[in-house]
Design a protein around this motif. Structure first.
Motif, PDB file in Angstrom:
ATOM      1  N   SER A 210     -61.288 -63.026 -17.349  1.00 26.70           N
ATOM      2  CA  SER A 210     -60.910 -63.260 -15.957  1.00 26.70           C
ATOM      3  C   SER A 210     -59.862 -62.276 -15.452  1.00 26.70           C
ATOM      4  CB  SER A 210     -60.374 -64.696 -15.812  1.00 26.70           C
ATOM      5  OG  SER A 210     -61.359 -65.632 -16.200  1.00 26.70           O
ATOM      6  N   GLN A 214     -60.125 -59.431 -11.118  1.00 30.38           N
ATOM      7  CA  GLN A 214     -59.425 -59.115  -9.885  1.00 30.38           C
ATOM      8  C   GLN A 214     -59.238 -57.618  -9.706  1.00 30.38           C
ATOM      9  OE1 GLN A 214     -56.199 -61.547  -8.697  1.00 30.38           O
ATOM     10  NE2 GLN A 214     -56.933 -63.375  -9.732  1.00 30.38           N
ATOM     11  N   ASN A 237     -63.038 -67.954  -2.537  1.00 27.58           N
ATOM     12  CA  ASN A 237     -63.052 -68.557  -3.869  1.00 27.58           C
ATOM     13  C   ASN A 237     -63.935 -69.790  -3.877  1.00 27.58           C
ATOM     14  OD1 ASN A 237     -61.262 -71.289  -4.462  1.00 27.58           O
ATOM     15  ND2 ASN A 237     -60.765 -70.318  -2.510  1.00 27.58           N
ATOM     16  N   ALA A 240     -61.301 -71.858  -7.276  1.00 24.36           N
ATOM     17  CA  ALA A 240     -60.334 -70.971  -7.940  1.00 24.36           C
ATOM     18  C   ALA A 240     -59.281 -70.517  -6.932  1.00 24.36           C
ATOM     19  CB  ALA A 240     -61.052 -69.773  -8.555  1.00 24.36           C
ATOM     20  N   GLU A 241     -58.670 -71.465  -6.248  1.00 27.16           N
ATOM     21  CA  GLU A 241     -57.760 -71.109  -5.158  1.00 27.16           C
ATOM     22  C   GLU A 241     -56.507 -70.367  -5.619  1.00 27.16           C
ATOM     23  OE1 GLU A 241     -56.033 -73.056  -1.045  1.00 27.16           O
ATOM     24  OE2 GLU A 241     -57.603 -74.041  -2.200  1.00 27.16           O
ATOM     25  N   GLU A 243     -56.174 -68.322  -8.088  1.00 24.13           N
ATOM     26  CA  GLU A 243     -56.610 -66.966  -8.386  1.00 24.13           C
ATOM     27  C   GLU A 243     -56.898 -66.185  -7.101  1.00 24.13           C
ATOM     28  OE1 GLU A 243     -57.745 -69.728  -9.720  1.00 24.13           O
ATOM     29  OE2 GLU A 243     -57.778 -69.547 -11.918  1.00 24.13           O
ATOM     30  N   MET A 244     -57.446 -66.869  -6.092  1.00 26.86           N
ATOM     31  CA  MET A 244     -57.709 -66.200  -4.814  1.00 26.86           C
ATOM     32  C   MET A 244     -56.414 -65.775  -4.133  1.00 26.86           C
ATOM     33  SD  MET A 244     -59.498 -67.579  -1.294  1.00 26.86           S
ATOM     34  CE  MET A 244     -58.009 -68.510  -0.872  1.00 26.86           C
ATOM     35  N   ASP A 263     -59.142 -65.643   4.498  1.00 25.50           N
ATOM     36  CA  ASP A 263     -59.553 -66.253   3.241  1.00 25.50           C
ATOM     37  C   ASP A 263     -60.419 -67.467   3.525  1.00 25.50           C
ATOM     38  OD1 ASP A 263     -57.831 -68.785   3.349  1.00 25.50           O
ATOM     39  OD2 ASP A 263     -56.313 -67.216   3.529  1.00 25.50           O
ATOM     40  N   ASN A 265     -63.091 -70.790   1.478  1.00 25.16           N
ATOM     41  CA  ASN A 265     -63.659 -71.458   0.320  1.00 25.16           C
ATOM     42  C   ASN A 265     -65.185 -71.378   0.383  1.00 25.16           C
ATOM     43  OD1 ASN A 265     -61.248 -72.848  -1.036  1.00 25.16           O
ATOM     44  ND2 ASN A 265     -61.008 -73.452   1.101  1.00 25.16           N
ATOM     45  N   LEU A 279     -64.793 -65.783  -7.393  1.00 30.73           N
ATOM     46  CA  LEU A 279     -63.774 -65.026  -6.664  1.00 30.73           C
ATOM     47  C   LEU A 279     -64.490 -63.920  -5.895  1.00 30.73           C
ATOM     48  CD1 LEU A 279     -60.626 -64.338  -8.879  1.00 30.73           C
ATOM     49  CD2 LEU A 279     -60.730 -65.617  -6.734  1.00 30.73           C
TER      50      LEU A 279
END
Length: 287
Positions: A210, A214, A237, A240-241, A243-244, A263, A265, A279
């Protein structure tokens, strides 16, 4: 300011967060999702979190086109609300028949001027196109320029990439497109996907673990920047908020000077295709 009374028509795969689209005349037709206990309207009677729980319990929800009556009712509501022109931006025809359904329904309306685009895309790029086009309308861009220049430019110059934890649901759901199967689960390999020119999904990279996802997403997005000075950045995302949020901060640091950063979801329909752990990053070139 909306002197030409323009509205937007999208399906539930266009990721539009309520906080971003307040005051924008955007009308959403939900795709259908069939589960073991019945059928639901994506984004209305079932959420992406509901889908993740079902997938993790071993269920495999199936997606289907919106109900034709919902498309007709939505167009009727657009007309009743006083709009005269419609820009429709449905999910890629390479993934869904929704585009064709909406196109036929719009052609039947003689009391509305409609333009239905085959976006060859999905998810956050579609929502971001609505947000950017609305800004353009507010700044005085007329219908002719929107049709001839702006919408084609955005469709050509919006470049999304997203990672998935597994290709299992895409394979089982028949949406694998041009993606090469990977032994991702065993090797912890994360494929990075985008949309091909025909709107099907294609993998453009793969990384191990992971942490590398990014940096690879940022690298892929940045390669489109070139000499462009006017652009939007987008992140998304699926379950995976945190990480976003990190991806958003790193993306803005790597590519400073964007006009907007939006951004969102992943919606319930796309969640059924790709599962939890998604992501995404995208650049929309405006100049």
């Amino acid at each position: 300011m909306n002197p030409e009374k323009i509205a937007f028509l999208v399906d539930s795969c266009a990721e539009l967060e309520p906080r971003h689209c307040q005051g924008i005349p955007v009308y959403i037709v939900p795709l259908r999702i069939t589960c073991d206990d019945g059928s639901y309207d994506a984004g209305e009677t079932i959420t992406s979190e509901d889908i993740y729980r079902r997938l993790e319990a071993g269920e495999l929800p199936k997606t289907s086109l919106p109900q034709p009556s919902r498309v007709a009712e939505t167009l009727e509501r657009i007309k009743a609300d006083g709009y005269e022109r419609v820009i429709a931006l449905p999910l890629s025809s390479g993934l869904s028949g929704t585009h064709n359904m909406i196109r036929i329904a719009c052609e039947e309306r003689k009391d509305l001027i409609t333009a239905v685009f085959d976006t060859c895309s999905g998810a956050i790029p579609l929502g971001a196109m609505v947000l950017q086009l609305w800004e353009d309308i507010q700044n005085g861009m007329d219908w002719a320029r929107l049709m001839d220049e702006r919408v084609p430019h955005l469709l050509k110059n919006t470049h999304p990439y997203f990672s998935v934890d597994t290709l299992e649901y895409l394979q089982k759901g028949g949406r694998i497109g041009k993606i090469t199967a990977l032994a991702g689960t065993v090797l912890n390999i994360k494929p990075i996907l985008t949309f091909a020119e025909d709107g099907q999904l294609v993998n453009v990279a793969k990384v191990r673990g992971s942490r590398q996802v990014q940096s690879k997403l940022i690298e892929l997005v940045k390669q489109h920047l070139g000499e462009h000075k006017d652009f939007n950045l987008l992140v998304a995302n699926g379950g995976a908020e945190p990480e976003m949020e990190q991806l958003k901060a790193d993306l803005m640091a790597a590519i400073p000077g964007c006009r907007h950063v939006w951004d969102s979801n992943i919606d319930a329909t796309l969640a059924a295709y790709i599962g939890r752990g998604v992501l995404g990053a995208c650049i929309m070139l405006l100049d």
